[in-house]
Structures are given as structure tokens and as C-alpha cells.
Design a protein around this motif. Structure first.
Motif, short mmCIF file in Angstrom:
data_model
loop_
_atom_site.label_atom_id
_atom_site.label_comp_id
_atom_site.label_asym_id
_atom_site.label_seq_id
_atom_site.Cartn_x
_atom_site.Cartn_y
_atom_site.Cartn_z
N ASP A 1 0.81 -1.22 0.00
CA ASP A 1 0.00 0.00 0.00
C ASP A 1 0.84 1.28 0.00
N ALA A 2 2.14 1.16 -0.33
CA ALA A 2 2.98 2.37 -0.39
C ALA A 2 2.89 3.01 -1.78
N ILE A 3 3.02 4.33 -1.82
CA ILE A 3 2.98 5.07 -3.09
C ILE A 3 4.42 5.37 -3.49
N ILE A 4 4.77 5.07 -4.73
CA ILE A 4 6.15 5.30 -5.19
C ILE A 4 6.38 6.77 -5.53
N LEU A 5 7.51 7.28 -5.06
CA LEU A 5 7.91 8.64 -5.43
C LEU A 5 9.33 8.57 -6.02
N ASP A 6 9.43 8.81 -7.32
CA ASP A 6 10.74 8.87 -7.96
C ASP A 6 11.10 10.35 -8.08
N ASN A 7 12.10 10.77 -7.30
CA ASN A 7 12.38 12.21 -7.25
C ASN A 7 13.65 12.59 -8.03
N SER A 8 14.05 11.72 -8.99
CA SER A 8 15.27 11.99 -9.77
C SER A 8 15.26 13.41 -10.34
N LYS A 9 14.10 13.84 -10.79
CA LYS A 9 14.04 15.15 -11.46
C LYS A 9 13.12 16.12 -10.74
N MET A 10 12.97 15.94 -9.45
CA MET A 10 12.04 16.81 -8.72
C MET A 10 12.79 17.68 -7.71
N THR A 11 12.30 18.89 -7.51
CA THR A 11 12.84 19.74 -6.46
C THR A 11 12.09 19.39 -5.17
N MET A 12 12.63 19.87 -4.06
CA MET A 12 11.97 19.61 -2.79
C MET A 12 10.57 20.22 -2.77
N GLN A 13 10.44 21.43 -3.36
CA GLN A 13 9.14 22.09 -3.40
C GLN A 13 8.13 21.24 -4.18
N GLU A 14 8.58 20.67 -5.29
CA GLU A 14 7.69 19.82 -6.08
C GLU A 14 7.27 18.57 -5.30
N GLN A 15 8.21 18.05 -4.53
CA GLN A 15 7.88 16.88 -3.72
C GLN A 15 6.81 17.21 -2.68
N LEU A 16 6.97 18.39 -2.09
CA LEU A 16 6.01 18.80 -1.06
C LEU A 16 4.62 19.01 -1.66
N GLU A 17 4.57 19.60 -2.87
CA GLU A 17 3.29 19.78 -3.56
C GLU A 17 2.65 18.43 -3.85
N TRP A 18 3.48 17.52 -4.31
CA TRP A 18 3.03 16.15 -4.61
C TRP A 18 2.39 15.53 -3.36
N LEU A 19 3.07 15.71 -2.22
CA LEU A 19 2.57 15.13 -0.97
C LEU A 19 1.26 15.79 -0.54
N LYS A 20 1.19 17.10 -0.69
CA LYS A 20 -0.03 17.80 -0.28
C LYS A 20 -1.22 17.33 -1.12
N ASP A 21 -1.00 17.14 -2.41
CA ASP A 21 -2.07 16.61 -3.27
C ASP A 21 -2.51 15.24 -2.79
N LEU A 22 -1.52 14.42 -2.45
CA LEU A 22 -1.80 13.06 -2.00
C LEU A 22 -2.62 13.10 -0.71
N ILE A 23 -2.23 13.97 0.22
CA ILE A 23 -2.94 14.08 1.49
C ILE A 23 -4.38 14.57 1.27
N SER A 24 -4.53 15.54 0.36
CA SER A 24 -5.89 16.05 0.08
C SER A 24 -6.77 14.93 -0.47
N MET A 25 -6.20 14.14 -1.37
CA MET A 25 -6.98 13.05 -1.95
C MET A 25 -7.35 12.00 -0.91
N ARG A 26 -6.37 11.66 -0.07
CA ARG A 26 -6.57 10.62 0.92
C ARG A 26 -7.48 11.01 2.06
N PHE A 27 -7.21 12.18 2.61
CA PHE A 27 -7.88 12.55 3.85
C PHE A 27 -8.90 13.69 3.66
N GLY A 28 -9.05 14.17 2.44
CA GLY A 28 -9.99 15.25 2.14
C GLY A 28 -9.53 16.54 2.78
N ASN A 29 -9.84 17.64 2.15
CA ASN A 29 -9.43 18.91 2.75
C ASN A 29 -10.17 20.07 2.14
#
Ligand code: CDP
Length: 226
Positions: A198-226
Motif C-alpha cells: 500500500d505504499a505510493i512510489i515517489l521517484d524524485n530523480s528530477k524533482m525539487t523539494m518544493q515539487e515533492q512537497l506539492e506532490w505530498l499535499k495533493d496526496l494528502i488532500s486526496m486521501r484525507f480530504g481537505n
């Protein structure tokens, strides 16, 4: 952004930026960050200094296991400590990196670290990074991320990090260490590094930290609603 009281488990290969990401998450959501690798590195430093592991990485597991009873390894103000001694800098060296994966195969070492992590995770609102957090330490973690990145990118990032701290290393040596650790970590008998179903893969080879954080926020919104 509101985030419920959950445990976030971040697992993945060596030097994929798990700890940097976990620190950012902790800061963003006021979560407690726990670096499980630091505990394995701490046990490794302890084993080296007490002669429980030899140059060729053979381990006196019996003596190490007994000594763990009296090892006061913990997190403190400036990182990882043995008793009152801060070991944060030493545990990041290549000397420790060279021996940590063999040490992390020892079941009693894993039990020692797991106990500390589970204790700390009781409070929830925790982000933890490692190799087996989502599979073994907290199989019920509400959010699991599995991080990966291209090996050369990882070696370059790690070498730059070490250089910034004053340890001169070449990319080939760092790359070799990462690949050896990935191999040992993925093939050991006890709690091998593997993606939780049940883990979600994150390949960050070409991502900045800011992009990673945005990715996570989207994931949290989808999972837990916001
Ligand atoms: O920072 P990096 O990704 O290079 O490694 P780390 O997280 O500091 O972990 C160092 C080593 O500890 C890993 O290569 C594993 O051998 C071991 N480890 C483990 O077996 N299980 C964990 N949960 C965390 C680390």
C-alpha cells in the motif's frame, strides 16, 4: 493545510533524500521526525569502537547482542547521542556507511531499534524514514511512501552533502557504497527493504523539494480530504 494525527512512513533506497523530505514534512505539519537509519548508524559506530565488527565485516553477534542491553542510544538536541556524547557527525562518515548494512542484518539489532521506534511512534503525528517502516515497524501507518531515484543522481547528491560537511569523497566510492547497501538491504532475511503493497512510489530523480512537497499535499488532500 490540516492533516490528521497519522504516522507517515517513508522507505526507500539509500540516499534518495528520504531524511531531507521527512524533515520538510515535519516542519510543514509540525510532526515529529524520526530517523531510523541514524539508530542503525549509531549501533554501527558502537560496534566499530568496541571491536564487535572486523575490517572484513564479520560480526561477533553474541557479544554485540549482550552489549546492546547497556547501550544508551537516543535522539537529543543536536541529533543522535550515545549517553551524553553527540555522535551525529561520526555516524554520517563513510567508515560507518561501509559497515551499517551488515550490522542492520543482525536480528537483535533490528529488535533493539524497532523497540525505540515503536515507543516514539505511540504519539502519532510522526514521520519516520528507513527501509522497513511501512512493512515491519508500522505496518498500519496511514500514509506510506516508497522513494527511489536514479543511482548516479543519488551518488552525486550524497557526495555533495558529504563534501559540504568536509568529508572528501569521490562519486565512484559513494556510488559503490550505495549500491552495496541497497543490495544487502534488499536481500537480508529479517525485514528486507521492499515496497509495502500500500505504499505510493515517489521517484524524485528530477524533482525539487518544493515539487515533492506539492506532490505530498495533493496526496494528502486526496486521501484525507481537505
Ligand atoms: O541516508 P541513507 O539513505 O543513505 O541511509 P540511512 O537511512 O541513514 O540508513 C543507513 C542504513 O541503515 C541502511 O543502508 C540500512 O542498512 C539500515 N537501515 C535499515 O536496515 N532499516 C531502517 N529502517 C533504516 C536503516
Amino acid at each position: 493545510m490540516h492533516i490528521p494525527d497519522i504516522i507517515i512512513a517513508i522507505d526507500g533506497y539509500s540516499s534518495t533524500g528520504k531524511s531531507s523530505f521527512a524533515k520538510i514534512i515535519a516542519n510543514e505539519f509540525s510532526f515529529l521526525y524520526l530517523d531510523s537509519g541514524a539508530l542503525y548508524r549509531g549501533v554501527t559506530l558502537f560496534a566499530i569502537e568496541n571491536g564487535f565488527i572486523s575490517e572484513d565485516c564479520s560480526i561477533d553477534t553474541e557479544r554485540l547482542e549482550k552489549a546492546l542491553d547497556n547501550l544508551d542510544l537516543h535522539f537529543g538536541e543536536d541529533g543522535t547521542y550515545i549517553g551524553t556524547r553527540c555522535i551525529e557527525q561520526e555516524i554520517r562518515s563513510l567508515t560507518v556507511a561501509d559497515k551499517v548494512s551488515p550490522i542492520a542484518t543482525v536480528p537483535s539489532v533490528r529488535a533493539f531499534v524497532d523497540k525505540k521506534l515503536r515507543e516514539a511512534g505511540k504519539k502519532k503525528r510522526v514521520v519516520m524514514d528507513g527501509r522497513d517502516i511501512g512493512t515491519t515497524v508500522f505496518p498500519d501507518a496511514e500514509l506510506k511512501i516508497f522513494m527511489t531515484a536514479d543511482p548516479l543522481t543519488r551518488a552525486e547528491r550524497r557526495a555533495a552533502e558529504m563534501l559540504a560537511k568536509g568529508e572528501k569523497v569521490d562519486i565512484e566510492t559513494v556510488l559503490k557504497n550505495l549500491q552495496e547497501r541497497d543490495y544487502i538491504d534488499s536481500h537480508r532475511e529479517t525485514s528486507p527493504l521492499t515496497k509495502a503493497v500500500d505504499a505510493i512510489i515517489l521517484d524524485n530523480s528530477k524533482m525539487t523539494m518544493q515539487e515533492q512537497l506539492e506532490w505530498l499535499k495533493d496526496l494528502i488532500s486526496m486521501r484525507f480530504g481537505n
